[in-house]
Design an enzyme around this catalytic site. Structure first.
Site, PDB file in Angstrom:
ATOM      1  CG  LEU A   1      -1.697   5.558  10.679  1.00 48.04           C
ATOM      2  CD1 LEU A   1      -0.749   6.001  11.784  1.00 48.04           C
ATOM      3  CD2 LEU A   1      -1.348   6.245   9.375  1.00 48.04           C
TER       4      LEU A   1
ATOM      5  CE1 TYR B   1      -3.224  -9.284  10.190  1.00 43.27           C
ATOM      6  CE2 TYR B   1      -4.762  -9.484  12.011  1.00 43.27           C
ATOM      7  CZ  TYR B   1      -4.130  -8.725  11.056  1.00 43.27           C
ATOM      8  OH  TYR B   1      -4.391  -7.382  10.995  1.00 43.27           O
TER       9      TYR B   1
HETATM   10  P1  NAI Z   1      -1.972   0.247   3.340  1.00 35.83           P
HETATM   11  O1  NAI Z   1      -0.528  -0.108   3.431  1.00 35.83           O
HETATM   12  O2  NAI Z   1      -2.637   0.139   2.006  1.00 35.83           O
HETATM   13  O3  NAI Z   1      -2.208   1.768   3.848  1.00 35.83           O
HETATM   14  C1  NAI Z   1      -1.512   2.319   4.922  1.00 35.83           C
HETATM   15  C2  NAI Z   1      -1.678   3.827   4.936  1.00 35.83           C
HETATM   16  O4  NAI Z   1      -0.967   4.332   6.091  1.00 35.83           O
HETATM   17  C3  NAI Z   1      -1.097   4.566   3.735  1.00 35.83           C
HETATM   18  O5  NAI Z   1      -1.911   5.690   3.434  1.00 35.83           O
HETATM   19  C4  NAI Z   1       0.269   5.065   4.249  1.00 35.83           C
HETATM   20  O6  NAI Z   1       0.761   6.225   3.587  1.00 35.83           O
HETATM   21  C5  NAI Z   1      -0.113   5.392   5.678  1.00 35.83           C
HETATM   22  N1  NAI Z   1       1.023   5.434   6.610  1.00 35.83           N
HETATM   23  C6  NAI Z   1       1.868   4.442   6.963  1.00 35.83           C
HETATM   24  N2  NAI Z   1       2.756   4.896   7.895  1.00 35.83           N
HETATM   25  C7  NAI Z   1       2.447   6.195   8.130  1.00 35.83           C
HETATM   26  C8  NAI Z   1       2.977   7.194   8.969  1.00 35.83           C
HETATM   27  N3  NAI Z   1       4.002   6.965   9.795  1.00 35.83           N
HETATM   28  N4  NAI Z   1       2.424   8.428   8.926  1.00 35.83           N
HETATM   29  C9  NAI Z   1       1.379   8.717   8.085  1.00 35.83           C
HETATM   30  N5  NAI Z   1       0.819   7.785   7.292  1.00 35.83           N
HETATM   31  C10 NAI Z   1       1.348   6.548   7.304  1.00 35.83           C
HETATM   32  O7  NAI Z   1      -2.699  -0.614   4.448  1.00 35.83           O
HETATM   33  P2  NAI Z   1      -4.158  -1.255   4.614  1.00 35.83           P
HETATM   34  O8  NAI Z   1      -4.075  -2.699   4.293  1.00 35.83           O
HETATM   35  O9  NAI Z   1      -5.192  -0.419   3.970  1.00 35.83           O
HETATM   36  O10 NAI Z   1      -4.309  -1.181   6.190  1.00 35.83           O
HETATM   37  C11 NAI Z   1      -5.046  -0.175   6.858  1.00 35.83           C
HETATM   38  C12 NAI Z   1      -5.659  -0.769   8.097  1.00 35.83           C
HETATM   39  O11 NAI Z   1      -6.574  -1.803   7.730  1.00 35.83           O
HETATM   40  C13 NAI Z   1      -4.625  -1.413   9.040  1.00 35.83           C
HETATM   41  O12 NAI Z   1      -4.987  -1.160  10.363  1.00 35.83           O
HETATM   42  C14 NAI Z   1      -4.783  -2.897   8.719  1.00 35.83           C
HETATM   43  O13 NAI Z   1      -4.399  -3.712   9.795  1.00 35.83           O
HETATM   44  C15 NAI Z   1      -6.284  -2.972   8.480  1.00 35.83           C
HETATM   45  N6  NAI Z   1      -6.750  -4.156   7.746  1.00 35.83           N
HETATM   46  C16 NAI Z   1      -6.132  -4.584   6.593  1.00 35.83           C
HETATM   47  C17 NAI Z   1      -6.573  -5.734   5.959  1.00 35.83           C
HETATM   48  C18 NAI Z   1      -5.935  -6.218   4.676  1.00 35.83           C
HETATM   49  O14 NAI Z   1      -6.182  -7.367   4.310  1.00 35.83           O
HETATM   50  N7  NAI Z   1      -5.170  -5.428   4.002  1.00 35.83           N
HETATM   51  C19 NAI Z   1      -7.713  -6.504   6.462  1.00 35.83           C
HETATM   52  C20 NAI Z   1      -8.362  -5.909   7.612  1.00 35.83           C
HETATM   53  C21 NAI Z   1      -7.853  -4.797   8.248  1.00 35.83           C
END
Ligand code: NAI
Length: 395
Positions: A139, A235
């Site tokens: 999430l 961060y």
């Molecule tokens: P994203 O924004 O692409 O995906 C987030 C997902 O969570 C989506 O499927 C959205 O529908 C869902 N979501 C959000 N709020 C919700 C809720 N209340 N109920 C149900 N679903 C909900 O984000 P991303 O970047 O893929 O992030 C995912 C994880 O990866 C996070 O923990 C982030 O910190 C981590 N991360 C991200 C990096 C990046 O550079 N984007 C790098 C390393 C880790």
């Protein structure tokens, strides 16, 4: 309707259904080309399954090891004459492809933080799958309504202790400016931890354990980021970093419970900085990503979400050897990003970047391409001048 990108700051308020579908197919093709992941997961719950790393996890599980998947996400559905958010179209495309391949796929659109969605998810798993052997918690959310207290927690992206000044880029306008972000107070830190920390992951895992829905040896995984010195104040050492520390705390607690209850494990993977809807909202980070892409593409080490997760599953989670862990017990697929030669090159470019030389010194073009792709724009073979029906219903 002819759907064009409408970019407003760090979001695009439109999404293209056929383009999103093509984006999903690209990811499926990549996973299939890499070959089967043996012995991969077979029954998978993905919380945050519609975009970014969670979506790639779902695609890797389904098309890399033939997994049945239950996906939870929070997307705005389409209406007559109004496009949905991209995760809606992504999920429709994924589900179509999974079903065509004979794979089970169930979807729940709603607030994963709520008791109600947890209850519904548990019912689906009990009815259709019996148990799950992998739970991906991915999430990224700006807010959480606490299911027990009803309090609304809003996450912030702020430094802690002192104001933080650094370069940032308006990726839409291509303007490099200096930004100063004021530090969070204790409430801001606590709220961000409530949203992006580990409490909700623990609630999910406890609910699954209580309902006996975790298969023997089940794995739980969540994702974090650490990154280089340039972004630490905003961060790693900022409010989001505190929340991620809490996620690590939760990981140890969940790991201990899973070991005892089902002989399972909980892990955190440190992933690479990538263009996603979540990361584009963080100040300074998009500039870092633009430079990172330039340097990693030049060295042939660049990866997107699907490459990262396919590598995570095939070489760490489901390899013939145990996952390689760092001193804190985390899996590292940010290893290529953090190589000294990559970081040294970024440190040399960082102080030189200006609005004028942004296109030469960074991969801002690649950033924009990736950004638009998340919304289904710029995919090859799609006629963006053609009429397309925005209203698509979930299967
Ligand atoms: P994203 O924004 O692409 O995906 C987030 C997902 O969570 C989506 O499927 C959205 O529908 C869902 N979501 C959000 N709020 C919700 C809720 N209340 N109920 C149900 N679903 C909900 O984000 P991303 O970047 O893929 O992030 C995912 C994880 O990866 C996070 O923990 C982030 O910190 C981590 N991360 C991200 C990096 C990046 O550079 N984007 C790098 C390393 C880790």
């Amino acid at each position: 309707m002819i759907i064009k990108p409408k970019v407003r700051g760090f979001v695009c308020v439109t999404a293209h259904p056929t383009g999103c579908s093509a984006h999903i197919q690209q990811q499926i093709d990549y996973v299939k080309a890499k070959g089967p992941i043996k012995p991969g997961p077979k029954k998978v719950l993905v919380i945050g399954a519609s975009t970014g790393f969670g979506l790639s996890s779902r695609i890797t599980a389904a098309f890399g090891s033939g997994a049945s998947t239950v996906g939870i996400f929070y997307e705005r559905p389409s209406e007559e004459g109004r496009p949905a958010t991209p995760g809606w179209y992504n999920t429709i495309a994924f589900t179509k492809a999974a079903k065509a391949a004979g794979l089970y796929a169930a979807n729940l659109n709603g607030d994963a933080f709520s008791d109600d969605i947890k209850k519904q998810a548990l019912e689906i798993i009990a009815r259709d799958l019996g148990q799950v052997d992998l739970v991906v918690y991915s999430l990224a959310s700006p807010r959480r309504v606490h299911p027990k207290t009803g309090a609304v927690h809003k996450s912030t992206l702020q430094p802690i202790g002192a104001p933080y000044t650094n370069k940032t880029v308006d990726t839409d306008k291509g303007l490099v400016t200096e930004i100063t972000i004021q530090p969070a107070d204790e409430t801001g830190i606590a709220d961000t931890t409530a949203v992006m920390g580990g409490e909700d992951w623990e609630m999910w895992m406890q609910a699954l354990l209580d309902a006996k829905l975790l298969a023997p040896g089940a794995t739980a995984i969540s994702y974090t980021y650490i990154g280089p010195i340039h972004t630490w104040p905003i961060y790693r050492d900022g409010t989001i970093g505190r929340a991620k520390l809490d996620l690590e705390r939760a990981c140890h607690a969940i790991d201990a419970k899973l070991k005892t209850a089902v002989g399972g494990r909980a892990l955190i993977s440190v992933n690479k900085a990538l263009v996603t809807q979540a990361s584009s909202a963080i100040p300074v980070v998009p500039l870092y990503i633009s430079i990172l892409y330039k340097v990693m593409k030049a060295t042939g080490t660049h990866e997107g979400c699907i490459e990262q997760i396919q590598r995570l599953f095939s070489t760490q989670l489901y390899a013939s050897t145990q996952p390689k862990l760092d001193s804190e017990g985390r899996v590292r697929v940010d290893d290529w990003e953090m190589r000294p030669e990559i970081q040294t090159a970024i440190s040399e470019i960082w102080p030189k970047v200006t609005t004028e030389n942004l296109p030469q010194l960074t991969d801002i073009a690649g950033y924009r391409t990736e950004f638009l792709k998340m919304f289904g724009f710029g995919l090859p073979g799609i006629d963006y001048e053609a009429e397309v029906e925005p209203h698509q219903t979930m299967l």
